[in-house]
Design an enzyme around this catalytic site. Sequence first.
Site: not given
Ligand code: EPZ
Length: 419
Positions: A22-23, A93, A117, A122-123, A125, A306, A398
Amino acid sequence: MDYFVIDGPTPLMGDVRIAGAKNATLPLMAAALLARGETRLANAPDLRDRRFFLDLLRELGVAGELANGELRLDTTVPLTSHTAPYDIVRKMRASIYVLGPLLAAYGAARVSKPGGCAWGPRPVDLHTAGVAALGAEVTEEHGYIISRAPRGLRGGRFRFEPVSVGATCNVMMAAVLARGETLLENCACEPEVVQLGEALVAAGARVEGLGTRTLHIEGVSSLAPLRCTVIPDRIEAGTFLAAVAVAGGRIRLSGCRLDHLQPVLGVLRDLGCTVASEGDQVVAERRGPLQPVRVITEPFPGFPTDMQAQIMAAAALAGGVSRITDTIYPDRFTHAAELQRLGAQIDVHDGTAIVTGVAALQGAPVMATDLRASAALVLAAVAAHGRSEVRRVYHIDRGYERIEQRLAALGAKIQRMSA
Ligand code: EPZ
């Protein structure tokens, strides 16, 4: 609204084939916007999120269809919109992934800010700061991110803090068509990020450093449509392996990428499973008692967040006290309260769950709150004594294709009901 009825305990025995990730699929679908022509993604999974993303691309004017597991996304006809509307983004998202490609290929993007979520904010920024580092103007109005690059994007330098899978994908997609050189630091190197980069390179992009924390990108003027086969879903594979840890038995997975599974295989062995692998197959067995574990989630190549909920379901039945810390999402423990309804003993403090194993779980009605939490509840219910009902299974749809049919084929007594 569908729900599952599950009767346990039943051990799991048999074979299961792992679907496309999926990802990996979602960013690859977004990357289709970078080219003119028909992108083809083989082995695309038939998931609710994939269907949502196709709805989003169609909303933008992309002609898309899924034929025999191959996604075909045609951008030959000019887009009719550059807006990702709230009604789609609120459900998924990952819609934020269109920000970078729309800016790079069309100079404009209007993307609804994704909400939070189940487990908190889920920022985004890093997504907006990353494209701004490439010269995009970014403002926020009425819940939307409004971004423009009237003179096109230019190369720049950006460091992700913290490591972010989504932001790395988004900014990489923006940079491949930016004028000049881009240096991205502290990048995510999850297999899904690497596959996106490799597919972009195969379409003519110039990206060096894939699989490391530093990417050097030299912008090009255009890309050919993407052609690739989506990698197997390492989290789906891990979920089925965790299922045999929780319920006991012996299953064989096929269609796996072992190099994507190492941190998960290690924890399964710590839990007391025997795990053998050959080629694209993994055989996992659990005959004896579960052992307590200590797990800390980290960006790849560390243990994936995950898989945290699924391992907690196994730890709930281990002979001792386990510690599970989520450093990526310290609040990602909504499944703990529902597992407690099944008899688990879990104490959550400051991003760490202390799980005191119990001899057996008891069936009970529980409610899914998010994708991986619902998977954990299903696994626990398969091992629990008596009848469970898992509600709001749209969460699990999903990220897992027909999971009840595939678990039933392994011996689980599970049925999908419609309320
Ligand atoms: C991806 O989400 C995955 N989703 C998530 O899987 C997975 O849990 C996550 O990566 C971590 O591995 C998809 O690939 C569609 P991140 P993503 O940006 O990209 C912080 C599932 O179950 N952050 O790597 O949204 C955030 O808060 C889903 O399949 C910021 O601060 O995760 C977190 O603490 C759930 N600012 C850390 O980074 C930002 O702009 C990692 O999040 C973005 C993220």
